[in-house]
Motif scaffolding. Structure first.
Motif, mmCIF file in Angstrom:
data_model
loop_
_atom_site.group_PDB
_atom_site.id
_atom_site.type_symbol
_atom_site.label_atom_id
_atom_site.label_comp_id
_atom_site.label_asym_id
_atom_site.label_seq_id
_atom_site.Cartn_x
_atom_site.Cartn_y
_atom_site.Cartn_z
ATOM 1 N N MET A 384 0.849 -1.198 0.000
ATOM 2 C CA MET A 384 0.000 0.000 0.000
ATOM 3 C C MET A 384 0.886 1.250 0.000
ATOM 4 O O MET A 384 0.906 2.033 0.961
ATOM 5 C CB MET A 384 -0.928 0.003 1.223
ATOM 6 C CG MET A 384 -1.835 -1.210 1.331
ATOM 7 S SD MET A 384 -2.948 -1.128 2.757
ATOM 8 C CE MET A 384 -4.026 0.217 2.281
ATOM 9 N N PRO A 385 1.633 1.484 -1.071
ATOM 10 C CA PRO A 385 2.604 2.587 -1.068
ATOM 11 C C PRO A 385 1.964 3.975 -0.988
ATOM 12 O O PRO A 385 2.504 4.865 -0.326
ATOM 13 C CB PRO A 385 3.350 2.402 -2.396
ATOM 14 C CG PRO A 385 2.406 1.614 -3.257
ATOM 15 C CD PRO A 385 1.660 0.721 -2.332
ATOM 16 N N ILE A 386 0.838 4.165 -1.656
ATOM 17 C CA ILE A 386 0.195 5.488 -1.620
ATOM 18 C C ILE A 386 -0.300 5.798 -0.217
ATOM 19 O O ILE A 386 -0.059 6.886 0.325
ATOM 20 C CB ILE A 386 -0.962 5.555 -2.637
ATOM 21 C CG1 ILE A 386 -0.443 5.375 -4.063
ATOM 22 C CG2 ILE A 386 -1.703 6.885 -2.503
ATOM 23 C CD1 ILE A 386 -1.543 5.348 -5.107
ATOM 24 N N THR A 387 -0.962 4.828 0.387
ATOM 25 C CA THR A 387 -1.456 5.017 1.752
ATOM 26 C C THR A 387 -0.304 5.262 2.712
ATOM 27 O O THR A 387 -0.384 6.123 3.599
ATOM 28 C CB THR A 387 -2.269 3.789 2.197
ATOM 29 O OG1 THR A 387 -3.359 3.593 1.296
ATOM 30 C CG2 THR A 387 -2.801 3.975 3.597
ATOM 31 N N ALA A 388 0.783 4.511 2.554
ATOM 32 C CA ALA A 388 1.948 4.673 3.429
ATOM 33 C C ALA A 388 2.532 6.075 3.311
ATOM 34 O O ALA A 388 2.837 6.726 4.315
ATOM 35 C CB ALA A 388 3.001 3.627 3.092
ATOM 36 N N GLY A 389 2.690 6.559 2.082
ATOM 37 C CA GLY A 389 3.249 7.896 1.881
ATOM 38 C C GLY A 389 2.357 8.989 2.448
ATOM 39 O O GLY A 389 2.835 9.935 3.081
ATOM 40 N N CYS A 390 1.051 8.841 2.234
ATOM 41 C CA CYS A 390 0.122 9.858 2.735
ATOM 42 C C CYS A 390 0.061 9.856 4.259
ATOM 43 O O CYS A 390 0.056 10.919 4.899
ATOM 44 C CB CYS A 390 -1.271 9.620 2.146
ATOM 45 S SG CYS A 390 -1.389 9.964 0.374
ATOM 46 N N LEU A 392 2.404 8.928 6.229
ATOM 47 C CA LEU A 392 3.672 9.472 6.709
ATOM 48 C C LEU A 392 3.613 10.999 6.770
ATOM 49 O O LEU A 392 4.056 11.606 7.755
ATOM 50 C CB LEU A 392 4.813 9.025 5.802
ATOM 51 C CG LEU A 392 6.190 9.641 6.102
ATOM 52 C CD1 LEU A 392 6.638 9.289 7.516
ATOM 53 C CD2 LEU A 392 7.221 9.187 5.071
ATOM 54 N N ILE A 393 3.060 11.622 5.742
ATOM 55 C CA ILE A 393 2.943 13.086 5.750
ATOM 56 C C ILE A 393 2.022 13.544 6.872
ATOM 57 O O ILE A 393 2.309 14.510 7.589
ATOM 58 C CB ILE A 393 2.431 13.574 4.378
ATOM 59 C CG1 ILE A 393 3.479 13.309 3.300
ATOM 60 C CG2 ILE A 393 2.080 15.058 4.431
ATOM 61 C CD1 ILE A 393 3.025 13.623 1.900
ATOM 62 N N GLY A 394 0.906 12.823 7.054
ATOM 63 C CA GLY A 394 0.012 13.162 8.158
ATOM 64 C C GLY A 394 0.687 12.996 9.503
ATOM 65 O O GLY A 394 0.503 13.812 10.418
ATOM 66 N N ALA A 395 1.503 11.939 9.643
ATOM 67 C CA ALA A 395 2.214 11.708 10.902
ATOM 68 C C ALA A 395 3.237 12.804 11.164
ATOM 69 O O ALA A 395 3.391 13.277 12.298
ATOM 70 C CB ALA A 395 2.893 10.337 10.859
ATOM 71 N N LEU A 396 3.946 13.227 10.130
ATOM 72 C CA LEU A 396 4.918 14.313 10.290
ATOM 73 C C LEU A 396 4.226 15.611 10.704
ATOM 74 O O LEU A 396 4.737 16.370 11.541
ATOM 75 C CB LEU A 396 5.690 14.513 8.985
ATOM 76 C CG LEU A 396 6.675 13.389 8.610
ATOM 77 C CD1 LEU A 396 7.139 13.548 7.174
ATOM 78 C CD2 LEU A 396 7.861 13.374 9.561
ATOM 79 N N ALA A 397 3.056 15.865 10.132
ATOM 80 C CA ALA A 397 2.315 17.080 10.478
ATOM 81 C C ALA A 397 1.797 17.010 11.903
ATOM 82 O O ALA A 397 1.880 17.987 12.669
ATOM 83 C CB ALA A 397 1.165 17.289 9.496
ATOM 84 N N LEU A 398 1.247 15.850 12.298
ATOM 85 C CA LEU A 398 0.739 15.696 13.660
ATOM 86 C C LEU A 398 1.870 15.801 14.681
ATOM 87 O O LEU A 398 1.722 16.448 15.730
ATOM 88 C CB LEU A 398 0.040 14.346 13.802
ATOM 89 C CG LEU A 398 -0.355 13.921 15.224
ATOM 90 C CD1 LEU A 398 -1.302 14.936 15.851
ATOM 91 C CD2 LEU A 398 -0.989 12.536 15.216
ATOM 92 N N ALA A 399 3.006 15.195 14.392
ATOM 93 C CA ALA A 399 4.130 15.223 15.320
ATOM 94 C C ALA A 399 4.753 16.611 15.432
ATOM 95 O O ALA A 399 5.529 16.867 16.355
ATOM 96 C CB ALA A 399 5.185 14.211 14.881
ATOM 97 N N GLY A 400 4.430 17.496 14.506
ATOM 98 C CA GLY A 400 5.032 18.824 14.527
ATOM 99 C C GLY A 400 6.449 18.819 13.986
ATOM 100 O O GLY A 400 7.301 19.601 14.431
ATOM 101 N N PHE A 401 6.699 17.942 13.012
ATOM 102 C CA PHE A 401 8.031 17.878 12.409
ATOM 103 C C PHE A 401 8.283 19.153 11.610
ATOM 104 O O PHE A 401 7.389 19.656 10.926
ATOM 105 C CB PHE A 401 8.135 16.652 11.496
ATOM 106 C CG PHE A 401 9.532 16.259 11.167
ATOM 107 C CD1 PHE A 401 10.253 15.431 12.018
ATOM 108 C CD2 PHE A 401 10.154 16.716 10.011
ATOM 109 C CE1 PHE A 401 11.557 15.058 11.723
ATOM 110 C CE2 PHE A 401 11.447 16.356 9.702
ATOM 111 C CZ PHE A 401 12.163 15.528 10.561
#
Length: 696
Positions: A384-390, A392-401
């Motif tokens: 599920m590469p598309i889901t994984a990439g998306c 990941l971006i959501g996780a970076l935003a939530l984490a405040g990266f």
């Protein structure tokens, strides 16, 4: 805007398109539209989104300035009391309308593929459209009564959607829990509205917020205690709707609804209503600064508490649910330190990355046959590469990266707290930094566990996600006769490996991922005086941006605000500290949940009491159960027994004597006229003798 209509008339139609869609689907979805029931819903909310974005552009270009009102008609009128149906439009309104309708449109499009084949397909879209209608009504309302109507409406819609799979006991219980807990806050809000009317003799925002009474020393002195109570009641109303401690317990259980429902409730609609309420009523909270500070303290505690709970949960949706509670805590912390713009900015960025996280999780759930336990899957980025990439971006935003949306809005909140004039502001900022570390850890705990490492799939992988809707017996005939959506049929293994799903599911993810990566820059660039666009855009709204100023009453006099702290930390330094903590959280998560997962198990085994405490959510639900629910149940049982044996017994005794008397006299009713005649004559004789006795 729509041709032939004024700007305000077009804006007034924004809520009506989703309402019209709900009506069309309700009337024709089951027998006519069927699997095409998504069409009115998507078209209706998309038109509303276009109008809302047009309104935002007009404010930005200066075509609309300040606050605009439009009274549609007078809803309630009795003597001097009048409640209009009208709209109140300012930059805060337009911003909320824009992201609510835009994100909702993407969720609706995603739902077309995600919910395809579900037995209640048409019902789902009718409820979702109704939800958006009530949320838009709440945001556009020009008075407290109409706001309350929208407020109760989103509560009703959430009840219907959380309990969508109503044949499942857990869904029914979750829906009831959400409804009952929200009634506490709704009652407080209703009482606040009554008091507001008694004090200001109006419910209309413009008359209250622009009233000279708010600048009159005598008026404020006479109503000081009342204004405190108004702010407290509004606060509790906001806490219930936005899931703040101690009224947060309903939100994690709301995961029983379909995943798009979770995205809609958590990202763009219901839970942001509490933040909107306090932001809108900031002129009233300005007069009750201790209450506003209490908002900040509770928000800070909620953010920390929910983040710690998310560390030890295993259901992906439940982890994001506690994340939502935590992020809402940040928003209330910003409001509490008198930085309304920072709170609204975080609402705005949160809408994108949280919708992205939930919908990405929905794609995982869809591909894994409904499985969400992060311990049962690994390395699924390979399928599920598309889901994984998306995600990941959501996780970076939530984490405040650094560089992602959540980084800018969260750091603005932390900076506002650290540099607040209020004594406790720096302490809240320190707790917020610790929470940011925990947030980065639990966010990437999910990502590394599920998407990284060797490929491990659950037993249900490759199946269609099973519908949680168990059809009642009476519904089977409808399915066989074509009244249900085709394809509901057998959610069995079809031999296919998990995929990212249809384009209707992954295209909204890509758009939301772009938003989660980029919308944070609106708080950095594009504004006047070197600031961000969003700060400049919201500057006309009374949001107490930055440190709270004194409330000016008349020239030369003021009510001082509690302002003791003189600590000042450069935003760049705080940003650097925050970035370092986030990076530390990501690295710790990478080690324990990707590089050496056995180490995480060993740490968990060594800290069993702490892990159990967090797994059981600080035992708050148990505390409520044993401290409130069970005592009330016992009281109800006692009252039931009292009613059955005492109240009913008294009624029985009272009713027994007339029945007994009638039974005794029944023998005198022989049906023979001569006996009746003798009885009548005897009665007359008795009456005459009685009268003669009295007259002697």
């Amino acid at each position: 805007m729509l041709p032939g209509l004024s700007i305000m008339q077009s804006v007034a139609l924004i809520p009506l398109f989703p309402l019209l869609a709900a009506l069309i689907i309700t009337l024709s979805g089951a027998r006519v539209l069927k699997s095409r029931s998504w069409m009115p819903a998507v078209i209706g909310v998309a038109i509303s989104a276009v109008l809302a974005l047009s309104l935002l552009v007009m404010f930005q270009r200066g075509q609309i300035v300040g606050v605009q009102y439009l009274t549609i008609y007078h809803w309630i009128s009795s003597g001097g009391f009048s409640i209009p149906i009208g709209i109140y439009v300012d930059p805060l309104t337009s911003l909320f309308l824009a992201f609510v309708t835009f994100v909702s449109t993407l969720i609706f499009i995603y739902s077309c593929g995600y919910m395809q084949g579900d037995y209640g397909y048409f019902r789902f879209f009718a409820y979702m459209s109704l939800f958006v209608f009530f949320m838009c009504t709440l945001v556009l309302a020009d008075n407290f009564v109409l706001l309350y109507l929208g407020w109760e409406g989103v509560g009703l819609a959430s009840y219907l959607l959380v309990g969508y799979y109503y044949t499942r006991p857990a869904a029914r219980e979750a829906a009831k829990k959400a409804f009952i807990v929200n009634r506490i806050g709704d009652t407080c809000l209703a009482i606040a509205i009554f008091i507001i009317y008694l004090v200001f003799h109006t419910e209309t925002f413009s008359r209250i917020f622009q009233s000279n009474d708010l600048k009159n020393v005598g008026f404020l002195a006479a109503h000081h205690g009342t204004l405190i109570w108004i702010a407290l009641l509004l606060m509790f109303g906001a806490f219930a709707k936005s899931a703040q401690f101690p009224l947060h317990v309903w939100l994690p259980d709301a995961m029983e609804g379909p995943t798009p429902v979770s995205a809609l409730i958590h990202a763009a609609t219901m839970v942001t209503a509490g933040v909107y309420l306090i932001a809108r009523c900031m002129p009233l909270f300005t007069l009750a600064m201790p209450v506003l500070h209490l908002v900040g303290v509770v928000g800070c505690f909620t953010a920390f508490m929910a983040a710690t709970i998310a560390m030890c949960q295993y259901d992906m949706k439940r982890i994001w649910a506690y994340s939502t509670v935590s992020q809402l805590g940040y928003m209330f912390m910003a409001l509490g330190v008198a930085s309304g713009t920072a709170a609204v900015f975080h609402v705005f960025t949160h809408a994108f990355f949280k919708a992205l996280l939930f919908l990405s999780t929905g794609s995982v759930m869809h591909a894994m046959g409904g499985e969400l336990d992060i311990r049962k899957m690994s390395g699924i980025r390979k399928v599920m590469p598309i889901t994984a990439g998306c995600l990941l971006i959501g996780a970076l935003a939530l984490a405040g990266f650094p560089g992602f949306a959540g980084f800018f809005s969260k750091d603005e909140i932390l900076s506002a707290a650290m540099n607040a004039t209020w004594t406790w502001g720096p302490l809240l900022s320190v707790v917020g930094l610790l929470t940011a570390l925990i947030t980065a850890y639990y966010t990437f705990r999910v990502f590394f566990r599920v998407f990284m490492g060797d490929l491990v799939l659950p037993a249900t992988a490759g199946m269609h996600e099973p519908s949680a809707f168990v059809l009642p017996e009476s519904a089977h005939h409808e399915v066989s006769s074509g009244h249900a959506s085709p394809g509901h049929a057998d959610h069995q293994a079809d031999g296919h490996k998990p995929t990212d799903g249809s384009a209707a599911m992954w295209m909204p993810l890509i758009i939301l991922a772009c938003g989660a990566a980029l919308v944070g820059y609106l708080g950095v660039f594009g504004g006047t005086n070197g600031g961000g666009w969003i700060q400049s855009f919201l500057s006309p709204v009374h949001l107490l941006n930055g440190a709270a100023p004194p409330v000016v009453i008349t020239p030369g006099t003021h009510i001082p605000v509690q302002a003791v702290s003189t600590l000042r930390v450069a935003p760049a330094i705080l940003m650097g500290v925050s970035s370092a903590l986030v990076l530390l959280g990501v690295l710790v998560a990478a080690y324990f949940h990707w590089v050496n997962r056995r180490a995480a198990d060993a740490v968990g085994a060594a800290l069993v009491p702490v892990v159990k405490f967090l797994e059981n959510k600080w035992y708050i639900d148990e505390l409520y159960n044993y401290g409130i629910v069970q005592p009330l149940w016992l009281l109800g049982q006692a009252l039931s027994i009292f009613d059955r044996f005492v109240v009913d017994g008294v009624v029985f005794v009272i009713g027994f004597f007339p029945q007994f008397t009638g039974y005794i006299l029944k023998s005198t009713q022989s049906g023979r006229l001569r006996y009746y005649g003798i009885g009548m004559i005897a009665g007359v004789v008795v009456v005459i003798l009685g009268v003669l006795y009295l007259l002697r």
